[in-house]
Design a protein around this motif. Structure first.
Motif, PDB file in Angstrom:
ATOM      1  N   THR A   7     -15.717  10.216 -14.836  1.00 24.56           N
ATOM      2  CA  THR A   7     -17.145  10.323 -15.157  1.00 24.56           C
ATOM      3  C   THR A   7     -17.826   8.981 -15.357  1.00 24.56           C
ATOM      4  O   THR A   7     -19.045   8.937 -15.516  1.00 24.56           O
ATOM      5  N   ARG A   8     -17.083   7.892 -15.387  1.00 22.10           N
ATOM      6  CA  ARG A   8     -17.696   6.591 -15.674  1.00 22.10           C
ATOM      7  C   ARG A   8     -17.332   5.568 -14.604  1.00 22.10           C
ATOM      8  O   ARG A   8     -16.444   5.785 -13.791  1.00 22.10           O
ATOM      9  N   ALA A   9     -18.034   4.429 -14.663  1.00 22.05           N
ATOM     10  CA  ALA A   9     -17.791   3.345 -13.703  1.00 22.05           C
ATOM     11  C   ALA A   9     -16.340   2.897 -13.788  1.00 22.05           C
ATOM     12  O   ALA A   9     -15.817   2.676 -14.879  1.00 22.05           O
ATOM     13  N   GLY A  10     -15.713   2.755 -12.638  1.00 22.15           N
ATOM     14  CA  GLY A  10     -14.333   2.293 -12.591  1.00 22.15           C
ATOM     15  C   GLY A  10     -13.310   3.400 -12.650  1.00 22.15           C
ATOM     16  O   GLY A  10     -12.165   3.215 -12.210  1.00 22.15           O
ATOM     17  N   TYR A  11     -13.675   4.560 -13.203  1.00 23.25           N
ATOM     18  CA  TYR A  11     -12.705   5.633 -13.364  1.00 23.25           C
ATOM     19  C   TYR A  11     -12.173   6.111 -12.010  1.00 23.25           C
ATOM     20  O   TYR A  11     -10.959   6.341 -11.844  1.00 23.25           O
ATOM     21  N   ALA A  12     -13.064   6.308 -11.034  1.00 22.03           N
ATOM     22  CA  ALA A  12     -12.642   6.813  -9.722  1.00 22.03           C
ATOM     23  C   ALA A  12     -11.696   5.833  -9.035  1.00 22.03           C
ATOM     24  O   ALA A  12     -10.722   6.244  -8.388  1.00 22.03           O
ATOM     25  N   LEU A  13     -11.969   4.539  -9.189  1.00 26.51           N
ATOM     26  CA  LEU A  13     -11.103   3.532  -8.581  1.00 26.51           C
ATOM     27  C   LEU A  13      -9.716   3.592  -9.190  1.00 26.51           C
ATOM     28  O   LEU A  13      -8.698   3.576  -8.468  1.00 26.51           O
ATOM     29  N   VAL A  14      -9.634   3.653 -10.491  1.00 27.37           N
ATOM     30  CA  VAL A  14      -8.329   3.705 -11.152  1.00 27.37           C
ATOM     31  C   VAL A  14      -7.610   4.998 -10.808  1.00 27.37           C
ATOM     32  O   VAL A  14      -6.393   5.012 -10.567  1.00 27.37           O
ATOM     33  N   GLN A  15      -8.348   6.092 -10.744  1.00 28.34           N
ATOM     34  CA  GLN A  15      -7.731   7.374 -10.397  1.00 28.34           C
ATOM     35  C   GLN A  15      -7.123   7.318  -8.996  1.00 28.34           C
ATOM     36  O   GLN A  15      -5.985   7.773  -8.774  1.00 28.34           O
ATOM     37  N   SER A  16      -7.843   6.723  -8.044  1.00 32.72           N
ATOM     38  CA  SER A  16      -7.316   6.612  -6.684  1.00 32.72           C
ATOM     39  C   SER A  16      -6.160   5.626  -6.615  1.00 32.72           C
ATOM     40  O   SER A  16      -5.253   5.769  -5.790  1.00 32.72           O
ATOM     41  N   ALA A  17      -6.166   4.614  -7.499  1.00 33.30           N
ATOM     42  CA  ALA A  17      -5.070   3.648  -7.510  1.00 33.30           C
ATOM     43  C   ALA A  17      -3.766   4.299  -7.959  1.00 33.30           C
ATOM     44  O   ALA A  17      -2.686   3.968  -7.453  1.00 33.30           O
ATOM     45  N   PHE A  18      -3.847   5.231  -8.910  1.00 32.59           N
ATOM     46  CA  PHE A  18      -2.648   5.952  -9.336  1.00 32.59           C
ATOM     47  C   PHE A  18      -2.058   6.788  -8.204  1.00 32.59           C
ATOM     48  O   PHE A  18      -0.849   7.034  -8.167  1.00 32.59           O
ATOM     49  N   ALA A  19      -2.908   7.236  -7.267  1.00 30.40           N
ATOM     50  CA  ALA A  19      -2.441   8.079  -6.166  1.00 30.40           C
ATOM     51  C   ALA A  19      -2.174   7.279  -4.897  1.00 30.40           C
ATOM     52  O   ALA A  19      -1.740   7.858  -3.892  1.00 30.40           O
ATOM     53  N   ALA A  20      -2.409   5.965  -4.908  1.00 27.82           N
ATOM     54  CA  ALA A  20      -2.277   5.140  -3.702  1.00 27.82           C
ATOM     55  C   ALA A  20      -0.818   4.897  -3.349  1.00 27.82           C
ATOM     56  O   ALA A  20       0.091   5.058  -4.181  1.00 27.82           O
ATOM     57  N   GLU A  21      -0.607   4.486  -2.106  1.00 29.54           N
ATOM     58  CA  GLU A  21       0.722   4.147  -1.631  1.00 29.54           C
ATOM     59  C   GLU A  21       0.983   2.658  -1.863  1.00 29.54           C
ATOM     60  O   GLU A  21       0.091   1.822  -1.655  1.00 29.54           O
ATOM     61  N   PRO A  22       2.174   2.288  -2.295  1.00 33.05           N
ATOM     62  CA  PRO A  22       2.485   0.864  -2.487  1.00 33.05           C
ATOM     63  C   PRO A  22       2.597   0.147  -1.154  1.00 33.05           C
ATOM     64  O   PRO A  22       2.746   0.767  -0.094  1.00 33.05           O
ATOM     65  N   LEU A  23       2.530  -1.181  -1.209  1.00 32.31           N
ATOM     66  CA  LEU A  23       2.638  -1.994  -0.011  1.00 32.31           C
ATOM     67  C   LEU A  23       4.085  -1.991   0.477  1.00 32.31           C
ATOM     68  O   LEU A  23       4.975  -2.484  -0.227  1.00 32.31           O
ATOM     69  N   PRO A  24       4.360  -1.487   1.667  1.00 35.13           N
ATOM     70  CA  PRO A  24       5.757  -1.379   2.104  1.00 35.13           C
ATOM     71  C   PRO A  24       6.452  -2.721   2.263  1.00 35.13           C
ATOM     72  O   PRO A  24       7.655  -2.832   2.000  1.00 35.13           O
ATOM     73  N   ASP A  25       5.697  -3.775   2.665  1.00 30.25           N
ATOM     74  CA  ASP A  25       6.356  -5.066   2.833  1.00 30.25           C
ATOM     75  C   ASP A  25       6.802  -5.638   1.496  1.00 30.25           C
ATOM     76  O   ASP A  25       7.819  -6.331   1.410  1.00 30.25           O
ATOM     77  N   MET A  26       6.064  -5.325   0.425  1.00 27.73           N
ATOM     78  CA  MET A  26       6.492  -5.799  -0.894  1.00 27.73           C
ATOM     79  C   MET A  26       7.753  -5.075  -1.351  1.00 27.73           C
ATOM     80  O   MET A  26       8.640  -5.671  -1.963  1.00 27.73           O
ATOM     81  N   LEU A  27       7.845  -3.806  -1.042  1.00 32.56           N
ATOM     82  CA  LEU A  27       9.055  -3.071  -1.392  1.00 32.56           C
ATOM     83  C   LEU A  27      10.245  -3.566  -0.588  1.00 32.56           C
ATOM     84  O   LEU A  27      11.375  -3.639  -1.101  1.00 32.56           O
ATOM     85  N   ASP A  28       9.997  -3.946   0.674  1.00 30.73           N
ATOM     86  CA  ASP A  28      11.080  -4.509   1.496  1.00 30.73           C
ATOM     87  C   ASP A  28      11.559  -5.838   0.922  1.00 30.73           C
ATOM     88  O   ASP A  28      12.768  -6.108   0.877  1.00 30.73           O
ATOM     89  N   ILE A  29      10.629  -6.658   0.469  1.00 34.69           N
ATOM     90  CA  ILE A  29      10.988  -7.942  -0.137  1.00 34.69           C
ATOM     91  C   ILE A  29      11.841  -7.711  -1.382  1.00 34.69           C
ATOM     92  O   ILE A  29      12.853  -8.383  -1.604  1.00 34.69           O
ATOM     93  N   ALA A  30      11.444  -6.746  -2.181  1.00 33.59           N
ATOM     94  CA  ALA A  30      12.204  -6.453  -3.400  1.00 33.59           C
ATOM     95  C   ALA A  30      13.602  -5.957  -3.067  1.00 33.59           C
ATOM     96  O   ALA A  30      14.580  -6.349  -3.720  1.00 33.59           O
ATOM     97  N   ARG A  31      13.718  -5.084  -2.071  1.00 33.25           N
ATOM     98  CA  ARG A  31      15.035  -4.579  -1.684  1.00 33.25           C
ATOM     99  C   ARG A  31      15.924  -5.670  -1.103  1.00 33.25           C
ATOM    100  O   ARG A  31      17.147  -5.554  -1.122  1.00 33.25           O
ATOM    101  N   ASP A  32      15.307  -6.765  -0.645  1.00 33.55           N
ATOM    102  CA  ASP A  32      16.044  -7.890  -0.083  1.00 33.55           C
ATOM    103  C   ASP A  32      16.533  -8.844  -1.175  1.00 33.55           C
ATOM    104  O   ASP A  32      16.978  -9.951  -0.888  1.00 33.55           O
ATOM    105  N   GLY A  33      16.453  -8.418  -2.416  1.00 32.24           N
ATOM    106  CA  GLY A  33      16.888  -9.271  -3.515  1.00 32.24           C
ATOM    107  C   GLY A  33      15.862 -10.310  -3.897  1.00 32.24           C
ATOM    108  O   GLY A  33      16.199 -11.324  -4.516  1.00 32.24           O
ATOM    109  N   ARG A  34      14.603 -10.070  -3.583  1.00 36.90           N
ATOM    110  CA  ARG A  34      13.528 -11.012  -3.919  1.00 36.90           C
ATOM    111  C   ARG A  34      12.470 -10.298  -4.754  1.00 36.90           C
ATOM    112  O   ARG A  34      11.284 -10.370  -4.484  1.00 36.90           O
ATOM    113  N   SER A  35      12.937  -9.595  -5.772  1.00 37.35           N
ATOM    114  CA  SER A  35      12.007  -8.786  -6.564  1.00 37.35           C
ATOM    115  C   SER A  35      10.985  -9.641  -7.303  1.00 37.35           C
ATOM    116  O   SER A  35       9.820  -9.261  -7.427  1.00 37.35           O
ATOM    117  N   GLY A  36      11.393 -10.795  -7.808  1.00 36.73           N
ATOM    118  CA  GLY A  36      10.442 -11.667  -8.483  1.00 36.73           C
ATOM    119  C   GLY A  36       9.352 -12.143  -7.548  1.00 36.73           C
ATOM    120  O   GLY A  36       8.166 -12.187  -7.918  1.00 36.73           O
TER     121      GLY A  36
END
Length: 516
Positions: free
Chosen positions: A439-468
């Motif tokens: 109902t307020r400014a910013g709420y819709a953005l945060v709500q969609s962020a909770f439902a968004a897909e993560p960046l696959p290349d970042m997950l690949d980097i983490a799985r490669d032992g480069r989580s930091g």
């Protein structure tokens, strides 16, 4: 879930009591306020006995001598010996970060990513950056002995103004190279522990002090004749410039210059120069200087108002523990009004209400109004949130907001009366605002962020032992989102959660909604 609060816990331990005082390129340059207090000594090359060529220092760009153009066969084997140390102050049991955080990344890439992080951001992001800098994890395998990334971690702490944390990390690593030592020396100057650094200068022959640092340390040890001789020699040889010479002369004998005009403040200001100006009776204001200098105003010989202003400045960057800030606010009763004094009164009112078991709603409302605009409401919420929740207050909007900025955010959101005040914020605090109305400014953005897909290349980097590395890259994306790029916000937020930083993600979302 990777734990938050590690930096705050560390700062509470290492801070004085509250009532006292392109990635492939080289890493970004060091902080520009560091003193040139030490230098690498020139070492002569000793010729073999009977040689006729005079000894000299080879030029840095001189090519090695060879008899022909044939490349020799070089057999490279790892030498035996102890494994490189994991240097840090916060273990994985505290941070929740893996020991292999940095192992498969290149140190230069990590250094650039860390140094490029924006620190004028939300408090939860500041805390995560500091936690990464302090984490005790295995060094990069590609160059385990290199100090590139370690130095960047220290520089990021210095950039935040977290001097106690930087000093502790330097001492854990051992400041045994010129670059590390000069950071330790400068931090010691600003924290009032320079005597140990001066002793180390005389005990460490491979780290040569500059004339100014040598003179300062000789004077600190009470060897005034040697300090004067070193000054006169440096001036005669041109090793000390005129402005530095004038300052050092007054430093050694300030009484001779009582009738003289004040010296011109140098730019940039360094900790060594800052301390010498103080010693000659011309102390300089820390406003306008890097926030690290504000630590000098926390000393007990400084006026209360200056202490409060310095503490607020440092608290905005998460550079001091919340109890230090509160301890200064409650040190005594203010005798004036306006500005910092109103925040002092607001803190005292809340403290009094909690002590007397009164409803804290009015005091919290005043504190929110006074502290939010100057950026210190989060450390105050971290300090008072547990006490406020333990007081079992009646549901109130301001009280709920304060609790949501504290470590008790999820506990507060589970209280039916509070959750009814703003179901969306309660859903964020519980980690799932999908069913709440935005109902307020910013709420819709945060709500969609909770439902968004993560960046696959970042997950690949983490799985490669480069989580930091993946975390640092994700933080840069999320910061871009906080600055206005909604797509980057969704991607960065979702990736942060996927990397195991759920607690940080929720607190970032709550701070984004309540403070921006």
């Amino acid at each position: 879930m990777i734990r938050s609060g590690a930096v705050a816990s560390f700062l509470i331990l290492c801070t004085a009591p509250a009532f006292a005082q392109t990635e492939e390129e080289r890493p970004l340059s060091a902080i520009d306020w560091l003193s040139e207090s030490v230098e690498q000594p020139e070492v002569l090359v000793i010729s073999p006995r009977g040689a006729t060529q005079p000894n000299r220092v080879p030029d840095a760009d001189e090519a090695p001598v060879t008899e022909d153009a044939t490349s020799p066969d070089v057999d490279v084997r790892p030498l035996g010996g102890p494994a490189p140390r994991a240097i840090g102050l916060l273990g994985s049991a505290t941070t929740g970060l893996p020991d292999a955080l940095w192992e498969n990344s290149e140190p230069e890439v990590l250094a650039n990513l860390l140094l490029a992080q924006d620190i004028d951001t939300l408090p939860a992001l500041q805390e995560l950056i500091a936690t990464l800098a302090l984490a005790r994890a295995n060094p990069p395998r590609l160059a385990p002995e290199a100090q590139t990334f370690l130095q960047a971690r220290i520089d990021k702490l210095l950039d935040l103004g977290a001097l106690e944390a930087a000093q502790a990390l330097l001492e854990a690593a051992g400041p045994d190279s010129p670059e590390m030592f000069r950071r330790w020396f400068d931090v010691s100057l600003l924290t009032g522990t320079e005597n140990a650094a001066c002793r180390a200068l005389s005990d460490t022959p491979h780290i040569a002090p500059t004339p100014a640092a040598q003179i300062f340390c000789l004077a600190r040890r009470g060897d005034w004749p040697a300090a004067a001789l070193t000054l006169n020699t440096g001036l005669a040889l041109g090793d000390i410039d005129t402005a530095t010479g004038d300052l050092l002369t007054r430093f050694l004998d300030p009484d001779l210059f009582d009738a003289e005009d004040a010296l011109v403040q140098p730019d940039p200001m360094t900790p060594l120069t800052f301390r010498m100006f103080e010693a000659i009776g011309e102390p300089l204001p820390t406003q306008g200087l890097h926030r690290a200098f504000a630590h000098a105003d926390l000393r007990p010989n400084v006026g209360w108002k200056a202490q409060l202003e310095a503490a607020e400045r440092l608290a905005r960057a998460g550079a001091i523990a919340p109890n230090t800030l509160v301890g200064l606010y409650t040190k005594r009763q203010p005798a004036a009004s306006g500005g910092v004094w109103e925040r002092t009164r607001a803190v005292a009112a809340l403290d009094g209400a909690l002590t007397a078991n009164r409803d804290p709603a009015d005091a919290v409302a005043t504190l929110w109004e006074e502290a939010t605009d100057v950026g210190v409401i989060v450390p105050l919420a971290q300090y008072y949130g547990p006490r406020v929740l333990a007081a079992d207050p009646a549901p109130d909007v301001d009280v709920f907001r304060l609790l949501l900025l504290s470590e008790k955010y999820e506990d507060a959101a589970l209280v039916e009366g509070f959750a009814a005040l703003d179901p969306f914020l309660a859903g964020v605090a519980r980690g799932d605002p999908a069913d709440a109305r935005a109902t307020r400014a910013g709420y819709a953005l945060v709500q969609s962020a909770f439902a968004a897909e993560p960046l696959p290349d970042m997950l690949d980097i983490a799985r490669d032992g480069r989580s930091g590395e993946a975390i640092l890259r994700t933080l840069a994306t999320l910061q871009q989102g906080i600055d206005g790029d909604e797509q980057a916000f969704r991607a960065g937020f979702a990736t942060l959660r996927a990397l195991g930083l759920e607690d940080y993600a929720r607190r970032i979302a709550l701070q984004y909604l309540l403070l921006t």
